[in-house]
Design a protein around this motif. Structure first.
Motif: not given
Lengths: 216, 216
Positions: A128-137, A211-215, B206-216
């Motif tokens: 919530i505090v860091r919406p762009y954090a990738l690792g924990p997500r 959704l939060a992960l996606k670019r 499912v995690p594979l799709s999430a990896l492909a969705l995620k921003r760099n």
């Protein structure tokens, strides 16, 4: 030479101001890592960040739901016991959740999932505090899928036993034990329902994380 | 005027060449949408694109695995039948998968999941050709989670029945029908195992799709 130096000073000033203004832009977009903000400073997207924060809050609320449903299911099933005052040819005095391995599995699985959801809350708060954090997500998402598999398996196996207890199976000559142990079956059904609710929450949590992960 | 026209022709040629060269560049970074390639033309990331393509190929292969496991499980359970040459007090002549609702559910669920995986192959192929495509990837991921829930539920419910068939339940006076119908139980176990394999494939998808969705 003089004018050249002045030009240099002016250019340096302009660069410093540009840096400062990009720094301010960073502060508005709460909690953006520096490398990210630098790369996207030319096109700041506050609506996207707000949307991501909304997703993170929904994630947190769903996790609270998982804790409630999971611990509720574990408590319901873990205290499920019925003693009958009479004895017939087929039914014994005492029905307890430990009599069926699937009910034991349900208690363990819902307990594990409830505890996991409690442990996840800090990570969810970080998101919530860091919406762009990738690792924990990403970590939360992968663990969520495993937990979803666990609780779905447990709930479905227990549901099969509850179904058999209610309806029996003529072909296998399995009798309906719920005719004797109505309360036992009722509590088991409620526990199974709560487990499926927790599984459904996980089913919502995983796409939210994606959704939060996606670019954009 | 002549020189002017020549200049115009030369400029048009230069633009055409530039377009061609950018087209070639696009073709090298396979299947990148035009808007993406334009926005990221200043910092091309071929390794990321290659990595995304690898993920998309793994996705395709896992889907082939789901088709095999799902249709195999549906076929195994859907043809599961055993007729005994003798008759005892507890066992009847005939054991068939339709006798247990959970086995019927497993046949339907594995059939649905197998068919879904077949229908997904074109979308999965699109994700190989266009590793940056977001729409099909997100759609596949959400449907994958639903299908994972479906097949996990079906497999776990059928597994509970198979367990009871093998071990019975002393407390509920449910007898072990596998003592009579060994082949029936063996085939049902294989079908359940295949279903869990398909569920595991979804758990990887499912995690594979999430990896492909995620921003760099």
């Amino acid at each position: 030479m003089e004018s050249n130096k002045e030009h240099e000073v002016a250019t340096t000033d302009a660069i410093t101001k540009a840096k400062e203004s990009s720094g301010k832009g960073k502060r508005v977009r709460w909690g953006v890592p520096i490398s990210k903000s630098q790369s996207s400073s030319s096109s700041p997207r506050p609506p996207a960040a707000r949307w991501r924060k909304g997703v993170a809050i929904a994630d947190f609320v769903l996790r609270l739901g998982v804790i409630g449903a999971g611990i509720g299911a574990a408590y319901q099933m873990g205290t499920n016991e019925e003693v009958l005052p009479f004895f017939t040819q087929f039914l014994q005095f005492h029905a307890q959740w430990t009599a069926f391995p699937m009910f034991q599995f349900l208690v363990v699985a819902t307990g594990v999932v409830g505890g996991y959801a409690v442990l996840c809350l800090p990570f969810s708060y970080v998101c919530i505090v860091r919406p762009y954090a990738l690792g924990p997500r990403l970590l939360l998402m992968i663990l969520d899928i495993v937990m979803m598999g666990l609780i779905t398996t447990a709930a479905a196996a227990a549901a099969a036993i509850v179904y058999l207890s209610h309806n029996g199976s003529q072909h296998a000559n399995w009798i309906q034990i719920c005719q004797g142990y109505a309360n036992f079956c009722q509590t088991a059904s409620e526990s199974v329902m709560l487990s499926f609710v927790a599984a459904f929450f996980f089913m919502c949590l995983v796409p939210l994380s994606a959704l939060a992960l996606k670019r954009n």
